[in-house]
Design an enzyme around this catalytic site. Structure first.
Site, PDB file in Angstrom:
ATOM      1  N   ASP A 199       0.823  -1.212   0.000  1.00 25.42           N
ATOM      2  CA  ASP A 199       0.000   0.000   0.000  1.00 25.42           C
ATOM      3  C   ASP A 199       0.859   1.266   0.000  1.00 25.42           C
ATOM      4  O   ASP A 199       0.421   2.311  -0.472  1.00 25.42           O
ATOM      5  CB  ASP A 199      -0.902   0.044   1.249  1.00 25.42           C
ATOM      6  CG  ASP A 199      -1.921  -1.095   1.270  1.00 25.42           C
ATOM      7  OD1 ASP A 199      -1.959  -1.871   0.301  1.00 25.42           O
ATOM      8  OD2 ASP A 199      -2.658  -1.194   2.272  1.00 25.42           O
ATOM      9  N   ASP A 205      -2.132   6.078  -2.822  1.00 20.77           N
ATOM     10  CA  ASP A 205      -1.558   4.898  -2.177  1.00 20.77           C
ATOM     11  C   ASP A 205      -0.849   4.106  -3.280  1.00 20.77           C
ATOM     12  O   ASP A 205      -1.355   4.020  -4.420  1.00 20.77           O
ATOM     13  CB  ASP A 205      -2.650   4.004  -1.564  1.00 20.77           C
ATOM     14  CG  ASP A 205      -3.207   4.545  -0.241  1.00 20.77           C
ATOM     15  OD1 ASP A 205      -2.859   5.668   0.153  1.00 20.77           O
ATOM     16  OD2 ASP A 205      -4.007   3.817   0.386  1.00 20.77           O
ATOM     17  N   HIS A 258      -7.245   0.477  -4.033  1.00 24.08           N
ATOM     18  CA  HIS A 258      -6.199  -0.486  -4.367  1.00 24.08           C
ATOM     19  C   HIS A 258      -6.658  -1.400  -5.508  1.00 24.08           C
ATOM     20  O   HIS A 258      -7.694  -2.042  -5.435  1.00 24.08           O
ATOM     21  CB  HIS A 258      -5.745  -1.294  -3.141  1.00 24.08           C
ATOM     22  CG  HIS A 258      -5.335  -0.387  -2.014  1.00 24.08           C
ATOM     23  ND1 HIS A 258      -5.169  -0.819  -0.733  1.00 24.08           N
ATOM     24  CD2 HIS A 258      -5.040   0.958  -2.013  1.00 24.08           C
ATOM     25  CE1 HIS A 258      -4.808   0.219   0.039  1.00 24.08           C
ATOM     26  NE2 HIS A 258      -4.726   1.296  -0.727  1.00 24.08           N
ATOM     27  N   ASP A 280      -5.344  -4.142  -6.710  1.00 24.93           N
ATOM     28  CA  ASP A 280      -4.929  -5.549  -6.782  1.00 24.93           C
ATOM     29  C   ASP A 280      -5.979  -6.563  -6.317  1.00 24.93           C
ATOM     30  O   ASP A 280      -5.665  -7.737  -6.116  1.00 24.93           O
ATOM     31  CB  ASP A 280      -3.580  -5.770  -6.083  1.00 24.93           C
ATOM     32  CG  ASP A 280      -3.503  -5.199  -4.687  1.00 24.93           C
ATOM     33  OD1 ASP A 280      -4.493  -4.609  -4.230  1.00 24.93           O
ATOM     34  OD2 ASP A 280      -2.436  -5.334  -4.060  1.00 24.93           O
ATOM     35  N   ARG A 333     -16.523  -5.607 -11.200  1.00 21.22           N
ATOM     36  CA  ARG A 333     -15.903  -4.288 -11.386  1.00 21.22           C
ATOM     37  C   ARG A 333     -15.241  -4.192 -12.759  1.00 21.22           C
ATOM     38  O   ARG A 333     -14.005  -4.122 -12.861  1.00 21.22           O
ATOM     39  CB  ARG A 333     -14.822  -4.055 -10.329  1.00 21.22           C
ATOM     40  CG  ARG A 333     -15.286  -4.195  -8.911  1.00 21.22           C
ATOM     41  CD  ARG A 333     -14.097  -4.119  -7.959  1.00 21.22           C
ATOM     42  NE  ARG A 333     -14.490  -4.299  -6.585  1.00 21.22           N
ATOM     43  CZ  ARG A 333     -13.645  -4.526  -5.580  1.00 21.22           C
ATOM     44  NH1 ARG A 333     -12.341  -4.603  -5.820  1.00 21.22           N
ATOM     45  NH2 ARG A 333     -14.080  -4.675  -4.351  1.00 21.22           N
ATOM     46  N   SER A 358     -11.915  -5.028   3.915  1.00 25.05           N
ATOM     47  CA  SER A 358     -11.750  -5.312   2.487  1.00 25.05           C
ATOM     48  C   SER A 358     -12.887  -6.197   2.006  1.00 25.05           C
ATOM     49  O   SER A 358     -13.640  -6.755   2.798  1.00 25.05           O
ATOM     50  CB  SER A 358     -10.414  -6.020   2.237  1.00 25.05           C
ATOM     51  OG  SER A 358      -9.359  -5.228   2.695  1.00 25.05           O
ATOM     52  N   SER A 359     -12.972  -6.350   0.678  1.00 26.09           N
ATOM     53  CA  SER A 359     -14.062  -7.121   0.090  1.00 26.09           C
ATOM     54  C   SER A 359     -13.668  -8.592  -0.052  1.00 26.09           C
ATOM     55  O   SER A 359     -12.501  -8.969   0.116  1.00 26.09           O
ATOM     56  CB  SER A 359     -14.403  -6.548  -1.286  1.00 26.09           C
ATOM     57  OG  SER A 359     -13.392  -6.909  -2.202  1.00 26.09           O
ATOM     58  N   CYS A 402      -1.011  -7.754  -1.350  1.00 27.12           N
ATOM     59  CA  CYS A 402      -0.959  -6.577  -0.457  1.00 27.12           C
ATOM     60  C   CYS A 402       0.135  -6.726   0.599  1.00 27.12           C
ATOM     61  O   CYS A 402       0.774  -5.738   0.974  1.00 27.12           O
ATOM     62  CB  CYS A 402      -2.277  -6.421   0.289  1.00 27.12           C
ATOM     63  SG  CYS A 402      -3.720  -6.180  -0.738  1.00 27.12           S
TER      64      CYS A 402
HETATM   65  N1  ABU Z   1      -6.435  -3.576   0.039  1.00 30.25           N
HETATM   66  C1  ABU Z   1      -7.147  -4.153  -1.024  1.00 30.25           C
HETATM   67  C2  ABU Z   1      -8.657  -4.161  -0.792  1.00 30.25           C
HETATM   68  C3  ABU Z   1      -9.426  -4.170  -2.041  1.00 30.25           C
HETATM   69  C4  ABU Z   1     -10.853  -4.638  -1.884  1.00 30.25           C
HETATM   70  O1  ABU Z   1     -11.410  -4.592  -0.793  1.00 30.25           O
HETATM   71  O2  ABU Z   1     -11.453  -5.097  -2.867  1.00 30.25           O
END
Ligand code: ABU
Length: 388
Positions: free
Chosen positions: A119, A205, A256, A258, A275, A311-312, A364
């Site tokens: 990050d 970031d 982010h 990634d 997405r 995070s997701s 990450c």
């Molecule tokens: N730090 C990455 C989180 C990305 C997401 O929550 O999809």
């Protein structure tokens, strides 16, 4: 796919810092550490919420020692796997994240952690760049990496080091009403790319960038604004890079890149089916023969993610490449592992779910310092609009 090679100047041996993309064979990497980690505080750029435990306030201060030990066990497991694969592994220095911060512009009750070096830090060829960051609790997050940066910088004169300008992180840098927008408003405004940070100061970031040789894509997000992208363009273009802003309009809380758009090897990108990239931006990849392949649904749903994880579920696709043929994937993500096998990858696995509440998974939690390879042009057809 077509590509050209532009070999950078080298005096025989490879510079100690050398990484031009996300997939070439990994030689040296930093793996994060949960030691000293704190809960992320509520602040203008972040409204953490507890998942699935009812309407309880998000905790503050240091994480419980059992949670830190569990995460460290999995981070150490990743480090051991990388070492067994012949990769040199480095770790961050201890840092007192429980210490409150006070600057002329803000106060914050505690800092965060050193679990996700990706990050904050990025290697762009032979240069280390420290990101300004977007949140107060992460203002000094470069500090656990400074000793390593000095070591690399002192040991090889070909290594350069750039620190991006620190924004004030004053109240005026943030747009507080962003957090209250109903989903209909987020949908209506999805192409505006206006999130919780305003456009007045340089904010980014490092994890909003993804490296493809001479081309770097940067996601406009909650953690990277247009001034940040302008700074990157003007700083990197004279060094021979091309910087391309990218957008994923259906991601209403982007942060982010990634877990959204993950290059695996030349010609192949893992994409997030929830997405999709803006149509006009997709063409840059397809025109030069890149294949975009949707990741399968993650094993965990968003509701199953750990209670303190912000995070997701798409941490599932946060894989770490250790070569164009081999990568590391979270142990329980079988559907993704099967997809990767079908593309001919060797897939190594490690358990990593206890790290999720610190904001990331395998990509990450790492920062690559040295990979094989040089700067290549993977997009010979691109028509590039330079610094704005
Ligand atoms: N730090 C990455 C989180 C990305 C997401 O929550 O999809």
């Amino acid at each position: 796919m077509r590509r050209n090679t532009q070999v950078i100047k080298s005096s025989g041996t490879m510079p100690v810092v050398n990484s031009w993309n996300e997939w070439d064979t990994l030689q040296e990497v930093v793996v994060g550490s949960a030691t000293g980690a704190c809960f992320e505080p509520t602040e203008p750029g972040n409204r953490p919420q507890v998942r699935g435990l009812g309407d309880v306030p998000f905790p503050t201060g240091p994480k419980p020692s059992e949670a830190v030990e569990r995460a460290n066990e999995q981070l150490d497991g990743l480090a051991a796997l990388l070492t067994a694969q012949g990769v040199s592994v480095r770790r961050p220095a201890p840092h007192d994240f429980a210490k409150p911060l006070r600057t002329p512009a803000f106060d914050v009750e505690n800092q965060y952690c050193a679990v996700c070096p990706r990050d904050v830090m990025i290697t762009l060829g032979n240069e280390i760049v420290e990101a300004p960051m977007s949140r107060r609790a992460r203002y000094f997050e470069y500090e656990p990496y400074r000793k390593l940066v000095y070591e690399y910088w002192e040991s090889d004169p070909r290594v350069t080091w750039t620190v991006a300008p620190k924004p004030t992180m004053a109240d005026s840098m943030y747009r507080q009403d962003f957090w209250e927008w109903p989903v209909e408003e987020r949908h209506a405004r999805m192409h505006e790319s206006e999130f919780c940070v305003t456009q007045d100061e340089v904010v980014f970031d490092a994890a909003d960038m993804s490296r493809f040789g001479r081309d770097i894509i940067v996601q406009e997000s909650m953690t990277t604004n247009r001034a940040g992208i302008r700074w990157l363009k003007r700083t990197l273009e004279p060094k021979g890079f091309r910087v391309h802003p990218v957008h994923f309009p259906l991601d209403y809380f982007p942060s982010h890149i990634d877990c959204t758009f993950v290059p695996l090897r030349p010609g192949l990108i893992l994409t997030n089916p929830d997405r999709p990239i803006r149509e006009a931006e997709r063409q840059m990849f397809t025109d030069d023969g890149w294949k975009l392949v949707d990741a399968p649904q993650p094993v965990l749903t968003n509701d199953d993610m750990p209670p303190y994880c912000q995070s997701s579920k798409w941490l599932s696709m946060n894989v770490l490449s250790i070569s164009p043929e081999k990568l590391i994937c979270e142990e329980q993500e079988k559907p993704l592992q099967d997809l990767l096998y079908s593309f001919g990858f060797e897939v190594l696995t490690v358990p990593f779910r206890d790290v999720f509440e610190y904001g990331g998974s395998l990509h990450c939690a790492t920062w690559d310092i040295r990979r094989d390879g040089t700067r290549e042009d993977y997009f010979p057809s691109v028509s590039y609009r330079s610094a704005v």
